[in-house]
Motif scaffolding. Sequence first.
Motif, PDB file in Angstrom:
ATOM      1  N   GLU A  39       0.823  -1.208   0.000  1.00 13.32           N
ATOM      2  CA  GLU A  39       0.000   0.000   0.000  1.00 13.32           C
ATOM      3  C   GLU A  39       0.856   1.257   0.000  1.00 13.32           C
ATOM      4  O   GLU A  39       0.525   2.237  -0.685  1.00 13.32           O
ATOM      5  CB  GLU A  39      -0.944  -0.017   1.205  1.00 13.32           C
ATOM      6  CG  GLU A  39      -2.071  -1.034   1.069  1.00 13.32           C
ATOM      7  CD  GLU A  39      -2.967  -1.107   2.285  1.00 13.32           C
ATOM      8  OE1 GLU A  39      -4.136  -1.474   2.114  1.00 13.32           O
ATOM      9  OE2 GLU A  39      -2.491  -0.814   3.398  1.00 13.32           O
ATOM     10  N   ASN A  42       1.906   1.751  -3.490  1.00 14.83           N
ATOM     11  CA  ASN A  42       0.830   1.727  -4.480  1.00 14.83           C
ATOM     12  C   ASN A  42       1.049   0.626  -5.511  1.00 14.83           C
ATOM     13  O   ASN A  42       0.976   0.840  -6.721  1.00 14.83           O
ATOM     14  CB  ASN A  42       0.721   3.090  -5.168  1.00 14.83           C
ATOM     15  CG  ASN A  42      -0.584   3.264  -5.921  1.00 14.83           C
ATOM     16  OD1 ASN A  42      -1.629   2.795  -5.479  1.00 14.83           O
ATOM     17  ND2 ASN A  42      -0.532   3.942  -7.068  1.00 14.83           N
ATOM     18  N   SER A  43       1.308  -0.571  -5.002  1.00  9.27           N
ATOM     19  CA  SER A  43       1.606  -1.713  -5.872  1.00  9.27           C
ATOM     20  C   SER A  43       0.523  -2.776  -5.778  1.00  9.27           C
ATOM     21  O   SER A  43       0.022  -3.062  -4.688  1.00  9.27           O
ATOM     22  CB  SER A  43       2.946  -2.341  -5.458  1.00  9.27           C
ATOM     23  OG  SER A  43       3.158  -3.572  -6.115  1.00  9.27           O
ATOM     24  N   PRO A  44       0.175  -3.400  -6.900  1.00  8.58           N
ATOM     25  CA  PRO A  44      -0.655  -4.605  -6.817  1.00  8.58           C
ATOM     26  C   PRO A  44       0.105  -5.675  -6.035  1.00  8.58           C
ATOM     27  O   PRO A  44       1.346  -5.644  -5.986  1.00  8.58           O
ATOM     28  CB  PRO A  44      -0.840  -5.035  -8.273  1.00  8.58           C
ATOM     29  CG  PRO A  44      -0.214  -4.008  -9.115  1.00  8.58           C
ATOM     30  CD  PRO A  44       0.634  -3.145  -8.266  1.00  8.58           C
ATOM     31  N   ILE A  75      -5.516  -0.901  -3.518  1.00  7.12           N
ATOM     32  CA  ILE A  75      -4.641  -1.593  -4.466  1.00  7.12           C
ATOM     33  C   ILE A  75      -5.278  -2.920  -4.886  1.00  7.12           C
ATOM     34  O   ILE A  75      -6.039  -3.507  -4.124  1.00  7.12           O
ATOM     35  CB  ILE A  75      -3.240  -1.850  -3.861  1.00  7.12           C
ATOM     36  CG1 ILE A  75      -3.331  -2.747  -2.627  1.00  7.12           C
ATOM     37  CG2 ILE A  75      -2.540  -0.530  -3.532  1.00  7.12           C
ATOM     38  CD1 ILE A  75      -1.984  -3.208  -2.089  1.00  7.12           C
ATOM     39  N   ALA A 284      -0.618   0.202  -9.300  1.00  9.11           N
ATOM     40  CA  ALA A 284      -1.997  -0.115  -8.895  1.00  9.11           C
ATOM     41  C   ALA A 284      -2.947   0.737  -9.723  1.00  9.11           C
ATOM     42  O   ALA A 284      -2.671   1.896 -10.004  1.00  9.11           O
ATOM     43  CB  ALA A 284      -2.186   0.168  -7.409  1.00  9.11           C
TER      44      ALA A 284
END
Length: 285
Positions: A39, A42-44, A75, A284
Amino acid sequence: MNLVPMADILQDAHQKTYAVGGFNINNMEFLQGIMQGAEELNSPVILQTSEGAIRYIGMDYVIKMVEAATKNTKIPVALHLDHGSSFESIMKCIRAGYSSVMIDASKKPFAENIELTKKVVEAAHNVGVSVEAELGTIGGTEDDHTVEEKDAMYTDPDQAKEFVEATGVDALAIAIGTAHGVYVGEPELDFDRLAKIKKIIDMPVVLHGASGVSAADLQTAVKYGVNKVNVNTDFQQSFTTKIREIFAEKTELYDPRKYCGPGRDAIAEKVKEKIKTLGSNDKAW
């Protein structure tokens, strides 16, 4: 749960040439650390459980913890079964709410691997669940899954094409020189083989046994087409190392919050390190 199919995450990575971490959950602190790191950048992320982890945590606890962890997240998150050993165990995960599963029939003869994988794909796709399979055998040990070094076998590019066309899998785990667990010496990855496989199948490719692989080699693997990178041992080592450091300084400590909390923070830092290496930060949607 606010989950997405793993195929959606990996198709974006495939099209834009980056990789997403398949990060294994071992307890609540691992889940919290993984989500915190993802989070913040901001990553999947792909949350994974092995069959051994499900037995340790309990299926109901896994589902409820992931539900809590994803309730308010912004995300994309998939919940994935790592190294599913049978059709029955995979169906249990699908019924429980997993958005992705792996069937690992890589130890079986080629035709049997295809047969079982196709059966899983048909059942999973009917309910919108993604499927990862493995071709070639990756050495080492992870929970119940062990392959002796003498039995490890690199993935054949031509077989990969036949396998994908016959099964309809969403992602293919390949063997190019990595191993599960702790490495003795530096692994040597066959990037030429990876490039050839990627060109032939033109779909998301998975690298298992990435703990202990250098950041430079991981970035090269991503450049040549890897879109999902599995990490477990690195997080276990980070968590345990931090706890050992704390006990060495404070031998009288007994409150688990005072050492599990810092262990969780160590995982979050390692997660962010991996995300930056794989290039999934700010991906994301």
